[in-house]
Design a protein around this motif. Sequence first.
Motif, PDB file in Angstrom:
ATOM      1  N   SER A 478       0.829  -1.202   0.000  1.00 44.22           N
ATOM      2  CA  SER A 478       0.000   0.000   0.000  1.00 44.22           C
ATOM      3  C   SER A 478       0.861   1.249   0.000  1.00 44.22           C
ATOM      4  CB  SER A 478      -0.934   0.022   1.222  1.00 44.22           C
ATOM      5  OG  SER A 478      -0.186   0.130   2.420  1.00 44.22           O
ATOM      6  N   THR A 479       0.289   2.318  -0.546  1.00 42.39           N
ATOM      7  CA  THR A 479       0.906   3.643  -0.517  1.00 42.39           C
ATOM      8  C   THR A 479      -0.111   4.615   0.055  1.00 42.39           C
ATOM      9  OG1 THR A 479       2.232   3.134  -2.471  1.00 42.39           O
ATOM     10  CG2 THR A 479       2.021   5.453  -1.854  1.00 42.39           C
ATOM     11  N   GLY A 480       0.271   5.330   1.111  1.00 42.34           N
ATOM     12  CA  GLY A 480      -0.656   6.230   1.777  1.00 42.34           C
ATOM     13  C   GLY A 480      -0.139   7.646   1.859  1.00 42.34           C
ATOM     14  N   LEU A 481      -1.036   8.611   1.655  1.00 42.90           N
ATOM     15  CA  LEU A 481      -0.709  10.040   1.768  1.00 42.90           C
ATOM     16  C   LEU A 481      -1.697  10.689   2.711  1.00 42.90           C
ATOM     17  CD1 LEU A 481       0.819  12.619   0.843  1.00 42.90           C
ATOM     18  CD2 LEU A 481      -0.870  12.802  -1.015  1.00 42.90           C
ATOM     19  N   ASP A 482      -1.173  11.453   3.663  1.00 44.49           N
ATOM     20  CA  ASP A 482      -1.994  12.172   4.648  1.00 44.49           C
ATOM     21  C   ASP A 482      -1.547  13.631   4.666  1.00 44.49           C
ATOM     22  OD1 ASP A 482      -2.266  13.383   7.475  1.00 44.49           O
ATOM     23  OD2 ASP A 482      -3.580  11.657   7.616  1.00 44.49           O
ATOM     24  N   ILE A 483      -2.502  14.549   4.584  1.00 46.22           N
ATOM     25  CA  ILE A 483      -2.211  15.986   4.665  1.00 46.22           C
ATOM     26  C   ILE A 483      -3.095  16.580   5.746  1.00 46.22           C
ATOM     27  CG2 ILE A 483      -2.262  18.191   3.452  1.00 46.22           C
ATOM     28  CD1 ILE A 483      -1.789  16.693   0.869  1.00 46.22           C
ATOM     29  N   GLY A 484      -2.491  17.347   6.664  1.00 46.35           N
ATOM     30  CA  GLY A 484      -3.256  17.890   7.777  1.00 46.35           C
ATOM     31  C   GLY A 484      -2.917  19.335   8.086  1.00 46.35           C
ATOM     32  N   ALA A 485      -3.826  19.978   8.793  1.00 46.05           N
ATOM     33  CA  ALA A 485      -3.622  21.350   9.261  1.00 46.05           C
ATOM     34  C   ALA A 485      -4.253  21.472  10.638  1.00 46.05           C
ATOM     35  CB  ALA A 485      -4.248  22.361   8.299  1.00 46.05           C
ATOM     36  N   GLN A 486      -3.609  22.249  11.503  1.00 44.14           N
ATOM     37  CA  GLN A 486      -4.202  22.515  12.811  1.00 44.14           C
ATOM     38  C   GLN A 486      -3.947  23.961  13.218  1.00 44.14           C
ATOM     39  OE1 GLN A 486      -2.680  19.949  15.849  1.00 44.14           O
ATOM     40  NE2 GLN A 486      -0.543  20.356  15.398  1.00 44.14           N
ATOM     41  N   TRP A 487      -4.926  24.494  13.964  1.00 42.68           N
ATOM     42  CA  TRP A 487      -4.909  25.897  14.374  1.00 42.68           C
ATOM     43  C   TRP A 487      -5.245  25.961  15.845  1.00 42.68           C
ATOM     44  CZ3 TRP A 487      -9.411  28.452  16.108  1.00 42.68           C
ATOM     45  CH2 TRP A 487      -9.264  29.820  16.349  1.00 42.68           C
ATOM     46  N   LYS A 488      -4.584  26.876  16.556  1.00 43.73           N
ATOM     47  CA  LYS A 488      -4.840  27.058  17.980  1.00 43.73           C
ATOM     48  C   LYS A 488      -4.720  28.520  18.342  1.00 43.73           C
ATOM     49  CE  LYS A 488      -3.301  25.781  22.633  1.00 43.73           C
ATOM     50  NZ  LYS A 488      -3.186  27.162  23.129  1.00 43.73           N
ATOM     51  N   ARG A 495      -8.617  21.103  13.856  1.00 41.84           N
ATOM     52  CA  ARG A 495      -7.714  20.170  13.185  1.00 41.84           C
ATOM     53  C   ARG A 495      -8.460  19.495  12.050  1.00 41.84           C
ATOM     54  NH1 ARG A 495      -7.602  19.182  18.574  1.00 41.84           N
ATOM     55  NH2 ARG A 495      -5.691  19.657  19.725  1.00 41.84           N
ATOM     56  N   VAL A 496      -7.791  19.298  10.936  1.00 41.17           N
ATOM     57  CA  VAL A 496      -8.382  18.595   9.814  1.00 41.17           C
ATOM     58  C   VAL A 496      -7.291  17.768   9.137  1.00 41.17           C
ATOM     59  CG1 VAL A 496      -8.020  20.546   8.245  1.00 41.17           C
ATOM     60  CG2 VAL A 496      -9.757  18.817   7.705  1.00 41.17           C
ATOM     61  N   ASN A 497      -7.632  16.554   8.745  1.00 39.76           N
ATOM     62  CA  ASN A 497      -6.724  15.666   8.026  1.00 39.76           C
ATOM     63  C   ASN A 497      -7.466  15.018   6.873  1.00 39.76           C
ATOM     64  OD1 ASN A 497      -5.374  15.532  10.958  1.00 39.76           O
ATOM     65  ND2 ASN A 497      -3.840  14.916   9.436  1.00 39.76           N
ATOM     66  N   ALA A 498      -6.838  15.007   5.705  1.00 43.09           N
ATOM     67  CA  ALA A 498      -7.365  14.299   4.546  1.00 43.09           C
ATOM     68  C   ALA A 498      -6.350  13.244   4.135  1.00 43.09           C
ATOM     69  CB  ALA A 498      -7.636  15.260   3.395  1.00 43.09           C
ATOM     70  N   TYR A 499      -6.827  12.105   3.645  1.00 43.13           N
ATOM     71  CA  TYR A 499      -5.908  11.017   3.356  1.00 43.13           C
ATOM     72  C   TYR A 499      -6.417  10.176   2.191  1.00 43.13           C
ATOM     73  CZ  TYR A 499      -9.355   8.286   5.974  1.00 43.13           C
ATOM     74  OH  TYR A 499     -10.514   7.709   6.402  1.00 43.13           O
ATOM     75  N   VAL A 500      -5.488   9.466   1.570  1.00 41.85           N
ATOM     76  CA  VAL A 500      -5.808   8.454   0.569  1.00 41.85           C
ATOM     77  C   VAL A 500      -4.783   7.338   0.697  1.00 41.85           C
ATOM     78  CG1 VAL A 500      -4.471   9.681  -1.204  1.00 41.85           C
ATOM     79  CG2 VAL A 500      -6.164   7.962  -1.891  1.00 41.85           C
ATOM     80  N   THR A 501      -5.240   6.093   0.684  1.00 44.49           N
ATOM     81  CA  THR A 501      -4.370   4.923   0.742  1.00 44.49           C
ATOM     82  C   THR A 501      -4.781   3.970  -0.374  1.00 44.49           C
ATOM     83  OG1 THR A 501      -4.164   5.105   3.152  1.00 44.49           O
ATOM     84  CG2 THR A 501      -3.506   3.027   2.148  1.00 44.49           C
ATOM     85  N   ARG A 502      -3.813   3.601  -1.201  1.00 40.89           N
ATOM     86  CA  ARG A 502      -4.057   2.686  -2.317  1.00 40.89           C
ATOM     87  C   ARG A 502      -3.349   1.358  -2.047  1.00 40.89           C
ATOM     88  NH1 ARG A 502      -6.050   5.003  -7.059  1.00 40.89           N
ATOM     89  NH2 ARG A 502      -6.214   7.293  -6.998  1.00 40.89           N
ATOM     90  N   THR A 545     -10.186   6.517   0.968  1.00 46.61           N
ATOM     91  CA  THR A 545     -10.044   7.972   1.020  1.00 46.61           C
ATOM     92  C   THR A 545     -10.931   8.504   2.137  1.00 46.61           C
ATOM     93  OG1 THR A 545     -11.805   8.255  -0.635  1.00 46.61           O
ATOM     94  CG2 THR A 545      -9.523   8.206  -1.440  1.00 46.61           C
ATOM     95  N   GLY A 546     -10.536   9.616   2.724  1.00 46.97           N
ATOM     96  CA  GLY A 546     -11.348  10.155   3.803  1.00 46.97           C
ATOM     97  C   GLY A 546     -10.865  11.487   4.305  1.00 46.97           C
ATOM     98  N   ILE A 547     -11.649  12.051   5.204  1.00 46.24           N
ATOM     99  CA  ILE A 547     -11.316  13.316   5.841  1.00 46.24           C
ATOM    100  C   ILE A 547     -11.820  13.265   7.277  1.00 46.24           C
ATOM    101  CG2 ILE A 547     -13.455  14.456   5.079  1.00 46.24           C
ATOM    102  CD1 ILE A 547     -11.742  17.024   4.753  1.00 46.24           C
ATOM    103  N   GLU A 548     -11.056  13.864   8.182  1.00 47.14           N
ATOM    104  CA  GLU A 548     -11.402  13.927   9.606  1.00 47.14           C
ATOM    105  C   GLU A 548     -11.210  15.355  10.086  1.00 47.14           C
ATOM    106  OE1 GLU A 548      -9.019   9.690   9.992  1.00 47.14           O
ATOM    107  OE2 GLU A 548      -8.165  11.597  10.662  1.00 47.14           O
ATOM    108  N   ALA A 549     -12.073  15.798  10.965  1.00 44.94           N
ATOM    109  CA  ALA A 549     -11.946  17.148  11.511  1.00 44.94           C
ATOM    110  C   ALA A 549     -12.510  17.171  12.925  1.00 44.94           C
ATOM    111  CB  ALA A 549     -12.680  18.168  10.636  1.00 44.94           C
ATOM    112  N   ASN A 550     -11.885  17.945  13.785  1.00 49.54           N
ATOM    113  CA  ASN A 550     -12.411  18.154  15.136  1.00 49.54           C
ATOM    114  C   ASN A 550     -11.807  19.425  15.699  1.00 49.54           C
ATOM    115  OD1 ASN A 550      -9.802  16.700  15.468  1.00 49.54           O
ATOM    116  ND2 ASN A 550     -10.286  16.864  17.648  1.00 49.54           N
ATOM    117  N   GLY A 551     -12.414  19.936  16.747  1.00 49.99           N
ATOM    118  CA  GLY A 551     -11.898  21.163  17.349  1.00 49.99           C
ATOM    119  C   GLY A 551     -12.743  21.605  18.520  1.00 49.99           C
TER     120      GLY A 551
END
Length: 697
Positions: A478-488, A495-502, A545-551
């Motif tokens: 598998s090959t996975g890519l995750d991109i995230g951002a967080q603010w405080k 916080r938000v993260n988007a990802y894709v794994t093939r 594929t997916g996206i996660e967010a919380n805060g």
Amino acid sequence: MTPSFRRGAIGAAVSLLAASAAYAQSETTPNAAPTLQEITVTGNPLGATDSIAPTASLKGDALLLRSQSTLGETLDGLPGVSSSYFGPNASRPIIRGQDGDRIRILQNGGGAPDASALSYDHAVPVDALVTDRIEVLRGPSALQYGGSAVGGVVNVIDNRIPTEPFDAAGSFGGRADLGYSTGNREKNGGVVLEGGNDRYVLHVDAFDRESGDVSVPIELQCSKPGSPGLARRICNSANQAHGGAIGGTLFFDQGWIGASASTYRSTYGTVAEDDVTIGMKSDRYALEGEWRPGGFFTSVHAKLSHTDYRHTEFEGATAGTTFANKSNDFRLEAKHQKIGNFEGLIGFSSESNRFSADGEEAFAPNSRTRANAIFLHEELGTSWGRLSFGARTEQVKVTSLGYPEDPSVTRFAIGERDFNPHSAALGALVNLAPQWQLTSNLAYTERAPKDYELFANGPHVATAAWEVGDPSLKKEKSTGLDIGAQWKSGPNTARVNAYVTRFQNYIGLTSTGRELDADGNVLALPGTPDALAEYAYNGVRARFTGIEANGNLRLLGTDGFSKMNDGSTLDLEWRGDLVRAINTDTGEPLPRIAPVRVGGTLAYGNGPWGARVGFDYNAAQHRVPEMGARETDAYTLWNAALTYRMKVDRANLTWYARLDNITNKLAYSATSILTTTVYPNAPLPGRTLKVGLRATF
């Protein structure tokens, strides 16, 4: 453990609730101002203050108010985390749509194998009553833990081998818990004690949990002897569990060494069959230490553990199939001193497992698995953030020993497979401004097939299937890519993260369209009573594929939209996630994937008082395979909690009440195999009130 010992654990907890102690231990409360996630060794082996990989942690009152009797249900609802829910007694965490042997469950950073990944009705032998904190690392960036961590890592930390000394004068402390729940009439208690000085620290813990059948909003059929034919309870969902541990550590000028022995015992009903219970036992012995020589290698950390796991499935009072797993786990990590702006570690791990199954429902052969690995992790500090690099290479040998208990059983293939998985990962953390951080992770992971994926061939009653392995399976890649951002900004976070794994070769169970009888013979006429659908392990191309967010958003109080003169605060905690998983060979969705989920909680704090009310919405799940899966309807579960903190002498007491599923909503989990097989008999629990008391001292 004897019943008297179990009663003693509860008695000790009761006594400690009223006792004063040597010092007060503070814990994080749900009403405290949130901060960026504290990161521990699971998220970053070098102990950096910020993690490149998406990480979550539960401890203190936050863990107390979420804790359930199973690990999967305790973590369900965290960003990207759902549960395999096989009733209230057995569940594993599902992370980003991946479960089983793609999620690595650790105990204090070391292996603690069981049989929970083999079958959904097999429980994880851990209990939150004696757990200090649980860390969840999402995504495939934790390659130091092997290919079985491609989906993520769950690290259960209980401090049974203390890693920090006390002060030289000596001290003593701990905590005690008591709780009662109405929905299943559960009574539970636990106690954790620690004492020592700057040269030694001792740890003792014990817990006991007992519950009846779980109440639900609908009448269900039950054929268990002595039970009513119809009742608003999940038939055969009662549970008894108890256990404990003793451990200690000796500290010296250049490090420490410690050891522990722990035990877990449980007897619980398997809700797919009204008259089947599982008697489980797991004993674990661990040795751990650290040496700080002061040369090129600044520290050398080693862990060694032996786990003896066994459970027997009883049909009424008659012993049926027995599953056993004896394992040894060794891990060595050596951190080197900084070379310019580089710092890192190199490590070695070795695992061996001897699995056996004896009985009519032994659907996998006896087997032996050995795995050795070398890994490294390096980080480069820069003026704008950090870069990380990791690599791992393994040697895995899987041997099928057939069914030596009865040589006449010849359905299992006997043989041996060797695999050499390789994995690598890159990561980056960028500080854009004091309030903003960006992260990215790119990982290539290989996983060796498990013994049952290669050699299974038999009836698996818990999944109502005849499972067939494939001895010719290749490595899962598998090959996975995750991109995230967080603010405080003060108490406000996002916080938000988007990802894709093939996956090139995603190993999973797929229906062959055939039905077999109890002896494995293909039936010409489908729909025959007691027939089992045939499912085969094979490799397909897949994409997740997916996206996660919380805060958190401060509504009232300091740094809120409105100031409060009495010092009280009101926060909005929000969360949501989405995952899509498809078989790219056929275009069909993969089974048991969580639907879109959205949740929010209002958290109020005023001095010693805390109050919470919130909801979790699960959308309908219509994206299911054409064969062997059911769609599920949308539902919303409301919950509330109330806490009060007080001080008695030098002990801190936390009284709490938690009300789950306030509206008594009938709901079915889209991630549970029970939804596919025995859908009418496996809803989520109904309205439940839990009250309890925790004392820390």
